[in-house]
Design a protein around this motif. Structure first.
Motif, PDB file in Angstrom:
ATOM      1  N   GLU A 130       2.070   1.767  -3.432  1.00 45.43           N
ATOM      2  CA  GLU A 130       0.985   2.281  -4.268  1.00 45.43           C
ATOM      3  C   GLU A 130       0.763   3.771  -4.040  1.00 45.43           C
ATOM      4  O   GLU A 130       0.581   4.547  -4.998  1.00 45.43           O
ATOM      5  CB  GLU A 130      -0.298   1.501  -3.958  1.00 45.43           C
ATOM      6  N   LEU A 131       0.796   4.197  -2.773  1.00 46.18           N
ATOM      7  CA  LEU A 131       0.584   5.609  -2.460  1.00 46.18           C
ATOM      8  C   LEU A 131       1.707   6.474  -3.020  1.00 46.18           C
ATOM      9  O   LEU A 131       1.456   7.564  -3.560  1.00 46.18           O
ATOM     10  CB  LEU A 131       0.482   5.797  -0.948  1.00 46.18           C
ATOM     11  N   ARG A 174       3.707   5.794  -5.577  1.00 46.85           N
ATOM     12  CA  ARG A 174       3.628   5.819  -7.043  1.00 46.85           C
ATOM     13  C   ARG A 174       2.462   6.681  -7.516  1.00 46.85           C
ATOM     14  O   ARG A 174       2.585   7.415  -8.506  1.00 46.85           O
ATOM     15  CB  ARG A 174       3.507   4.397  -7.577  1.00 46.85           C
ATOM     16  N   SER A 175       1.333   6.619  -6.794  1.00 44.64           N
ATOM     17  CA  SER A 175       0.167   7.405  -7.209  1.00 44.64           C
ATOM     18  C   SER A 175       0.402   8.898  -7.080  1.00 44.64           C
ATOM     19  O   SER A 175      -0.286   9.693  -7.739  1.00 44.64           O
ATOM     20  CB  SER A 175      -1.055   7.002  -6.371  1.00 44.64           C
ATOM     21  N   ARG A 176       1.356   9.275  -6.256  1.00 43.33           N
ATOM     22  CA  ARG A 176       1.693  10.691  -6.089  1.00 43.33           C
ATOM     23  C   ARG A 176       2.881  11.088  -6.972  1.00 43.33           C
ATOM     24  O   ARG A 176       3.524  12.112  -6.739  1.00 43.33           O
ATOM     25  CB  ARG A 176       1.994  10.991  -4.627  1.00 43.33           C
ATOM     26  N   ARG A 218       0.832  -1.202   0.000  1.00 43.03           N
ATOM     27  CA  ARG A 218       0.000   0.000   0.000  1.00 43.03           C
ATOM     28  C   ARG A 218       0.873   1.262   0.000  1.00 43.03           C
ATOM     29  O   ARG A 218       0.563   2.236  -0.691  1.00 43.03           O
ATOM     30  CB  ARG A 218      -0.921  -0.019   1.225  1.00 43.03           C
ATOM     31  N   THR A 240      11.112   1.888  -5.952  1.00 41.55           N
ATOM     32  CA  THR A 240      10.226   2.998  -5.596  1.00 41.55           C
ATOM     33  C   THR A 240      10.931   3.940  -4.632  1.00 41.55           C
ATOM     34  O   THR A 240      10.812   5.163  -4.733  1.00 41.55           O
ATOM     35  CB  THR A 240       8.925   2.466  -4.971  1.00 41.55           C
ATOM     36  N   TYR A 264       5.827   9.721  -7.269  1.00 43.99           N
ATOM     37  CA  TYR A 264       7.117   9.603  -6.584  1.00 43.99           C
ATOM     38  C   TYR A 264       7.540  10.915  -5.915  1.00 43.99           C
ATOM     39  O   TYR A 264       8.727  11.215  -5.814  1.00 43.99           O
ATOM     40  CB  TYR A 264       8.209   9.121  -7.538  1.00 43.99           C
TER      41      TYR A 264
END
Length: 879
Positions: free
Chosen positions: A695-696, A698-700, A692, A726, A702
């Motif tokens: 995911e957070l 990457r969704s921002r 998670r 990441t 990096y």
């Protein structure tokens, strides 16, 4: 490594002192440590021999001997001789025996230590001006002096000195020592440091004089928030000085500050840590610190109250000039000259002024940044940060004595003539505690190298006697939360043991003063309408347990753990009471993930993460640290009890904060703390949290979305759970908010907040904006351990781990650290599908080598090489 390598003579250290001669130490039984630069591959220390000779000030031998001890210890070994009496001077040499051959190595070079005075040895009194002084803005810093006569040649002389306020001493017109801002900042009425100097070359047979400059400093100068507070520790400043001269005929003459000394207002018409210094050289009495000066017009001093029981030797080095910086550019702006030193730092200017018209007034202002091509000084708040000199006409070299600034730029007005200052006419003198550099990192990524350099400069700028938050504005306080997160990084880069050991003494004093809580900054000064000493703040108060743990990991000083144990335990027990049976610290004001980039400029506490989640996580972290400290001290019952308490807190944390629908629990900070603090003991839960978090991030895109609590651990949490690439992408992102985005905007130090400067080059409109804080630079600890691949797995690096983990954006790196045992290095390079590693292990230690695709193995001291096949996909594996 081959056996034709010889065993080097030990390099010996007394306690934590780096000086060739450690003067004025407080230890009557100082511990010894040593390093061996080289030794045969099968060398192992079987025994050591210490020889010592201790003399009195007159040179008589008081104690000597040779002790042979069968032991492999080489750090903090006990003093073998009689306790050192006050003023005793001891010379020590060490050699070691090889277990494999039974042979003894060469003797070390001699090291020297000299004990300071005991309470009963003081004949001096604290003396200061006995005339009416004006308000701070109008106050002239005083001068104090006396004459004395020696009727014989001098064999040796020592000056023992301290002050209420700040002091600089001259003898016969020459400055004593090179230390600055003495005696530093402590809770003065509980602990006042004394400094000792060898002044043998400054005194002479016949007439002599001692003179002292005094200034307000932290003792009574304006300091703190919202305009600051004056007279924090008292309204009278003074000097305590005792010169002891041993004459050639064996007699000792003591010259002690007392009521016969005299004082007058000096030429410093302003001397403020925040506002800077103003000197009118027309007011300087010529020859005032020389013998024969006519001080009949001066006023007899007042003898001021002082409990000599608070006098103490310092643990760490003094503040000194550690380098000079020339401007990289000088530009005409308005009616003056704009200087760019190219590097944000803590320091002050030194001016070489040519002959001038008497009364020429030169002003130099300081700031960290420019806006619209001019100094931008709003972030300084109410710190004027301005130095001024009024000349007497002749050429002069002048540097302020009792101030320090944080700046990159300076603006000079009133410089004589129409031409800019000549090269070298105005230089910046870099000032901070004079610690030994111990850690280095470099790579083939220029942005990463600049980031690491920014971390180094942030440390240098903020270790000015105590670990501060910033060096420039009206604050410069010893924030406990900042050093708590930065201590591992600091301990790698510099030998910070002395500075932080000394500061922890102040923490303990303030903790007792306020009934067991740890103030958010130490030493404590009044903090305006918001900050109160009785506030219990997670992440800040936890410095009581986490900083000693970090120092023990880096330096292996068990005695420091013992000394700080009650402080750490008091903090954990206090939080246990606040949390109660639930084991959740879920009440009270908390700073949480302070300065989360999503927080508005005017409310840095308004972070994405539940502040009580952060508080409970830190409750577990400090309790676990306390359990480990207890175990290291052999307090087995306490270790078990606090281990059980930590387990209960972890269980309560998981039940309340893990796998919930609350969005304040599903943040990068929340997951990073849970993973890095070991709160998720179930492997499946830990893997879900890591996925998670990945995911957070990457969704921002990096970019960084954490503040003071989450940033130190986010890359670690990613790499621990198999998301190394990441972590690298986050570290090396140029998209704001990120470390490299600040560099793209010109950062040469670590900023307080990710958006201290906005993308358009304007400064954040918030009231709290600093361009020189080290807290967010705590990521360098992960850089050293994971990118560089060098980490301790036992106290003081007695065992270390070599485990570089290459990731996207970096194809080679090198890290070097001067451990207490000696130099450890690791350097690696990716080439042709292989990872090639070379590393060195100090004598007296071992290393576990853990390379991708190869089972871990152990090696001894020496230089080693290894090569393993490597594919980029390995970056997804957990470290």
């Amino acid at each position: 490594m081959t056996n034709d390598i010889t065993t080097a003579a030990p390099a010996v250290r007394i306690e934590h002192h780096d000086e060739p001669e450690a003067l004025g130490i407080g230890d009557e039984r100082p511990r010894l440590s040593w390093q061996l630069a080289t030794a045969p591959a099968d060398y192992r220390q079987l025994a050591y021999e210490v020889s010592w000779r201790t003399r009195t000030p007159t040179g008589a031998v008081a104690d000597e001997g040779v002790a042979v001890v069968t032991s492999s210890d080489q750090l903090f070994v006990p003093w073998p001789g009689a306790p050192l009496a006050p003023r005793a001077r001891t010379t020590v040499r060490v050699r070691t025996q090889d277990a494999s051959t039974g042979t003894w190595g060469a003797l070390s070079e001699p090291v020297v230590a000299e004990r300071g005075l005991s309470v009963d040895d003081w004949r001096a009194e604290l003396v200061g001006p006995d005339y009416l002084e004006g308000p701070e803005d109008d106050r002239r810093a005083p001068l104090v002096r006396t004459d004395f006569r020696l009727d014989s040649l001098v064999q040796s002389a020592r000056l023992h000195v301290t002050a209420h306020g700040l002091v600089e001493v001259e003898i016969n017109g020459s400055r004593v020592g090179a230390d600055e801002l003495l005696p530093g900042w402590t809770p003065y009425h509980e602990r006042l440091r004394v400094y000792t100097y060898d002044v043998t070359t400054l005194v002479r047979s016949g007439e002599n004089a001692i003179g002292a400059w005094l200034a307000d400093g932290w003792f009574r100068g304006r300091f703190g928030f919202e305009g600051g507070t004056t007279d924090i520790y008292g309204s009278r400043i003074g000097v305590l000085a005792q010169l002891e001269a041993v004459l050639e005929d064996g007699r000792t003459v003591v010259v002690a500050s007392d009521g016969t000394w005299r004082s007058t207002p000096g030429p410093l018409t302003r001397a403020s840590l925040y506002d800077g210094e103003r000197i009118d050289l027309r007011l300087l009495p010529e020859g005032w610190s020389q013998p024969g000066f006519d001080d009949a017009s001066w006023t007899p001093v007042a003898v001021l109250p002082l409990d000599k029981g608070v006098l103490s030797a310092p643990d760490g080095p003094a503040v000194r000039c550690t380098g000079e910086i020339l401007p990289v550019s000088v530009t005409a702006v308005d009616d003056g000259w704009l200087l760019d030193y190219g590097q944000n730092h803590s320091g002050r200017p030194r001016l070489t002024v040519p002959p001038t018209v008497p009364g020429t007034h030169i002003t130099i202002q300081h700031a960290e940044v420019l806006q619209d091509g001019r100094l931008y000084r709003r972030p300084l708040r109410q710190a004027a940060s301005t130095d001024e000199i009024v000349t007497a006409g002749e050429a002069v070299v002048w540097e302020p004595r009792f101030t320090v600034h944080g700046y990159r730029y300076a603006f000079v007005q009133g410089w004589p003539g129409e031409q800019p200052p000549a090269e070298g006419a105005i230089v910046s003198r870099v000032l901070h505690s004079d610690m030994r550099r111990t850690g280095w990192f470099t790579s083939d990524n220029a942005g990463l190298n600049r980031l690491h350099e920014n971390v180094v400069w942030g440390l240098r700028s903020n270790f000015v006697d105590i670990p501060t938050d910033c060096p420039q504005r009206d604050e410069r306080l010893g924030w406990t939360g900042d050093i708590q997160v930065f201590a591992p990084t600091a301990s790698f880069l510099y030998d910070v043991h002395g500075v932080l050991s000394d500061w922890l003494r102040s923490l303990t004093i303030e903790q007792k003063r306020f009934g067991g809580t740890v103030p958010v900054y130490v030493p404590w000064v009044p903090g305006g309408v918001f900050w109160r000493p009785e506030m219990d703040v997670a992440g800040w108060g936890d410095a009581a347990a986490i900083v000693p743990e970090a120092l023990h990991t880096a330096f292996g000083d068990r005695d420091l753990l013992e000394r700080q144990y009650d402080s750490a335990r008091t903090w954990v027990e206090r939080v246990a009471t606040l949390a109660g049976p639930s084991r959740l610290w879920d009440e009270g004001l908390q700073l949480g993930d302070w300065l989360d980039p999503a927080a508005p400029p005017d409310n840095p506490m308004q972070a994405m993460t539940d502040p009580h989640l952060v508080a409970t996580a830190y409750f577990a972290r400090s309790t676990d640290a306390l359990s480990g400290i207890a175990a290291a001290l052999g307090r087995d019952e306490d270790a078990a009890r606090y281990g059980e308490l930590a387990a209960e807190i972890r269980a309560a944390f998981v039940a309340r904060y893990v796998d919930t629908d609350d969005p304040t629990h599903d943040t990068p900070c929340a997951h990073s703390l849970a993973i890095s603090f070991g709160l998720l003991e179930d492997a499946a839960t830990r893997a879900r949290a890591g996925n998670r978090l990945d995911e957070l991030v990457r969704s921002r895109g990096y970019t960084v979305s954490t503040g003071f609590a989450g940033t130190p651990v986010v890359t670690d949490a990613l790499s621990r759970t198999g998301h190394l690439d990441t972590a690298y992408r986050l570290l090396l992102s140029h998209e704001a908010p990120s470390w490299l985005a600040t560099i793209d905007l010109g950062a040469t130090t670590i900023w307080e907040r990710w958006d201290s400067m906005l993308p358009d080059g304007t400064v954040n409109p918030g009231d709290m904006t600093s361009f020189n804080h080290y807290a967010l630079g705590s990521v360098a600890d992960w850089i050293h351990r994971t990118v560089g691949g060098l980490a301790p797995t036992a106290a003081a690096y007695r065992e270390l781990r070599v485990a570089p983990r290459p990731g996207v954006g970096v194809t080679s790196a090198a890290v070097r650290h001067l451990t207490p045992f000696g130099e450890a290095t690791a350097q690696w390079e990716l080439r042709d599908g292989e990872l090639a590693v070379q590393f060195s292990v100090p004598v007296g230690t071992t290393a576990v080598v853990d390379l991708p695709g190869r089972a871990p193995y152990r090696v001894g001291h020496g230089t080693h090489r290894a090569t393993v096949a490597f594919e980029a996909s390995r970056g997804r594996h957990a470290v």
